[in-house]
Design an enzyme around this catalytic site. Structure first.
Site, short mmCIF file in Angstrom:
data_model
loop_
_atom_site.label_atom_id
_atom_site.label_comp_id
_atom_site.label_asym_id
_atom_site.label_seq_id
_atom_site.Cartn_x
_atom_site.Cartn_y
_atom_site.Cartn_z
NE ARG A 64 -2.50 -2.52 -0.22
CZ ARG A 64 -2.89 -2.97 -1.40
NH1 ARG A 64 -3.55 -2.21 -2.20
NH2 ARG A 64 -2.61 -4.18 -1.77
CB SER A 65 4.46 1.73 0.78
OG SER A 65 4.41 1.08 2.02
CE LYS B 214 9.73 -4.37 8.24
NZ LYS B 214 8.59 -4.33 9.14
CG ASP C 20 6.79 -1.55 11.69
OD1 ASP C 20 6.29 -0.75 10.88
OD2 ASP C 20 7.42 -2.56 11.35
N GLY D 54 1.29 -14.30 18.46
CA GLY D 54 2.35 -14.21 17.47
C GLY D 54 3.63 -13.68 18.10
N GLY E 90 6.50 -12.84 15.71
CA GLY E 90 7.35 -12.49 14.58
C GLY E 90 7.76 -11.03 14.64
N GLY E 91 8.11 -10.47 13.48
CA GLY E 91 8.60 -9.09 13.43
C GLY E 91 7.55 -8.09 13.93
CB ILE F 156 -0.68 -5.64 13.26
CG1 ILE F 156 0.01 -6.98 13.02
CG2 ILE F 156 -0.59 -5.24 14.72
CD1 ILE F 156 1.53 -6.89 13.16
CE1 TYR G 265 -0.77 -3.62 6.37
CE2 TYR G 265 -2.06 -3.16 4.40
CZ TYR G 265 -0.84 -3.37 5.02
OH TYR G 265 0.31 -3.35 4.28
N GLY H 168 -5.72 -2.81 11.47
CA GLY H 168 -4.28 -2.63 11.32
C GLY H 168 -3.86 -1.55 10.32
N1 LIG Z 1 -0.25 -2.87 10.11
C1 LIG Z 1 1.06 -2.79 9.93
O1 LIG Z 1 1.65 -1.71 9.76
C2 LIG Z 1 1.87 -4.07 9.95
C3 LIG Z 1 3.22 -4.04 10.33
C4 LIG Z 1 3.92 -5.28 10.35
C5 LIG Z 1 3.26 -6.46 9.99
N2 LIG Z 1 1.94 -6.40 9.62
C6 LIG Z 1 1.21 -7.65 9.27
O2 LIG Z 1 1.37 -8.58 10.33
C7 LIG Z 1 1.41 -9.91 9.82
C8 LIG Z 1 2.66 -10.62 10.34
O3 LIG Z 1 3.81 -9.94 9.83
P1 LIG Z 1 5.28 -10.19 10.44
O4 LIG Z 1 6.18 -9.24 9.73
O5 LIG Z 1 5.25 -10.18 11.92
O6 LIG Z 1 5.58 -11.68 9.91
P2 LIG Z 1 6.58 -12.77 10.52
O7 LIG Z 1 7.74 -12.13 11.19
O8 LIG Z 1 6.82 -13.73 9.42
O9 LIG Z 1 5.69 -13.51 11.67
C9 LIG Z 1 4.58 -14.28 11.33
C10 LIG Z 1 3.86 -14.71 12.59
O10 LIG Z 1 2.66 -15.43 12.20
C11 LIG Z 1 2.71 -16.72 12.81
N3 LIG Z 1 2.08 -17.69 11.94
C12 LIG Z 1 2.30 -17.92 10.63
N4 LIG Z 1 1.53 -18.93 10.18
C13 LIG Z 1 0.83 -19.39 11.26
C14 LIG Z 1 -0.14 -20.42 11.45
N5 LIG Z 1 -0.53 -21.21 10.42
N6 LIG Z 1 -0.68 -20.58 12.67
C15 LIG Z 1 -0.29 -19.80 13.70
N7 LIG Z 1 0.62 -18.80 13.59
C16 LIG Z 1 1.17 -18.60 12.38
C17 LIG Z 1 4.17 -17.01 13.01
O11 LIG Z 1 4.33 -18.03 13.97
P3 LIG Z 1 5.65 -18.98 13.96
O12 LIG Z 1 6.70 -18.22 14.72
O13 LIG Z 1 5.22 -20.22 14.64
O14 LIG Z 1 6.02 -19.19 12.51
C18 LIG Z 1 4.66 -15.64 13.50
O15 LIG Z 1 4.31 -15.40 14.84
C19 LIG Z 1 1.37 -9.77 8.29
O16 LIG Z 1 0.05 -9.98 7.87
C20 LIG Z 1 1.80 -8.33 8.04
O17 LIG Z 1 1.24 -7.80 6.86
C21 LIG Z 1 1.23 -5.25 9.62
#
Ligand SMILES: NC(=O)c1ccc[n+]([C@@H]2O[C@H](COP(=O)([O-])OP(=O)(O)OC[C@H]3O[C@@H](n4cnc5c(N)ncnc54)[C@H](OP(=O)(O)O)[C@@H]3O)[C@@H](O)[C@H]2O)c1
Length: 271
Positions: free
Chosen positions: A9-10, A59, A96, A122, A124-125, A211, A213, A234
């Site tokens: 979306r950026s 990142k 973020d 969760g 992750g990042g 988060i 969206y 989000g």
């Molecule tokens: N609104 C915003 O500005 C913003 C900012 C950042 C991210 N986001 C969104 O947040 C989401 C995550 O992004 P991220 O950067 O944090 O990704 P990431 O670092 O890859 O982390 C993904 C997370 O989802 C979990 N996950 C993945 N598949 C799963 C499943 N089948 N069941 C349960 N948990 C699962 C992972 O668990 P494991 O550790 O077990 O793999 C991990 O905790 C994305 O949709 C992204 O678009 C939004």
């Protein structure tokens, strides 16, 4: 910069600001392969860029490339925004964290992170930014449940005693007495199954944020709304982190207005 650049979306968001401020600039998505990140970042200054955003998978790798990493990005372990300084050197930060909190506060001005236990799904990042933000704002108990348990323990080690690791299978029970619930997993995002979470134990006055969206109202937010919880989507987090970037790149202070939100919402897929 990301690889590959998908669903971003950026460009719509930042090009809205260029138009708004009547500046002759543009924001372009660049698909940079991981091995090319260093050359791409070093090319920013000679090409006349003010900076860039970084997304998956750049990142973390950028930490070792830019000339200065601020304390926030170092603590999160990820750079989401790079600023090209006047002498051409590169500074990395993470937008973020404040994007998350500003979004919640815009929708719920009386929100206080320390008001009661928070549950974060969760690790992750995105979760790292959310947990940091909650700790920074005085949360005393953050229950973190992640499918891969080791990552919750890393979070607890890095962010301190407020972070309480929860077994994935116990996430439903962990909602008992929570003041806030945040989904930071990719579950519920378009193309992914909904997050499996039984909201029965969640207090009716808890705030629920996602988060993710795309879609704006994830299945989690829809379920929470139906049972009377307040919800925050989000998209605002993305919009607020972009405003922070504009302060860093151009010393301008754009606001998240209904017009900005509508312009970006118009670019979201409808299904
Ligand atoms: N609104 C915003 O500005 C913003 C900012 C950042 C991210 N986001 C969104 O947040 C989401 C995550 O992004 P991220 O950067 O944090 O990704 P990431 O670092 O890859 O982390 C993904 C997370 O989802 C979990 N996950 C993945 N598949 C799963 C499943 N089948 N069941 C349960 N948990 C699962 C992972 O668990 P494991 O550790 O077990 O793999 C991990 O905790 C994305 O949709 C992204 O678009 C939004």
């Amino acid at each position: 910069m990301g690889w590959p650049v998908r669903h971003s979306r950026s460009p719509a968001l930042h090009n809205y600001f260029f138009k708004h401020y009547e500046l002759a600039g543009t924001y372009v998505p660049l698909a940079i392969k991981p091995d090319d990140l260093q050359s791409a970042l070093r090319a920013l200054a000679p090409l006349g860029f003010a900076g860039c955003n970084l997304t998956i998978p750049h990142k973390e790798r950028a930490l070792a490339i830019v000339d200065e990493v601020d304390a926030l990005a170092r603590r999160i372990g990820a750079i989401s925004c790079v600023v090209v300084r006047e002498d051409g050197s590169l500074a990395g930060t993470n937008n973020d964290v404040h994007g998350f909190a500003r979004n919640i506060l815009q929708h719920q001005p009386d929100w206080r992170a320390g008001a009661g236990p928070a549950v974060v799904i969760g690790a992750g990042g995105g979760a790292r930014a959310v947990v940091y933000s909650l700790v920074d704002r005085g949360a005393r108990e953050i229950r973190v449940a992640n499918r891969t348990r080791a990552r919750t323990e890393t979070l607890a080690r890095e962010f301190g005693a407020a972070v309480v690791p929860i077994d994935w299978n116990d996430r439903h029970r962990a909602l008992d007495g929570a003041a806030m619930l945040v989904n930071t997993t990719s579950q519920g995002m378009v193309g992914q199954p909904p997050l499996e979470l039984d909201l029965q134990k969640l207090p009716a006055n808890a705030l629920v944020a996602d988060i993710v969206y795309i879609p704006l109202e994830t299945p989690l937010l829809a379920a929470a709304r139906r049972r009377g919880n307040r919800t925050v989507d989000g998209l605002g987090m993305l919009l607020h982190q972009a405003c922070i970037a504009w302060k860093l790149w151009f010393d301008l202070d754009p606001e998240v207005t209904p017009e900005l939100r509508a312009a970006v919402e118009a670019t979201l897929p409808t299904t």
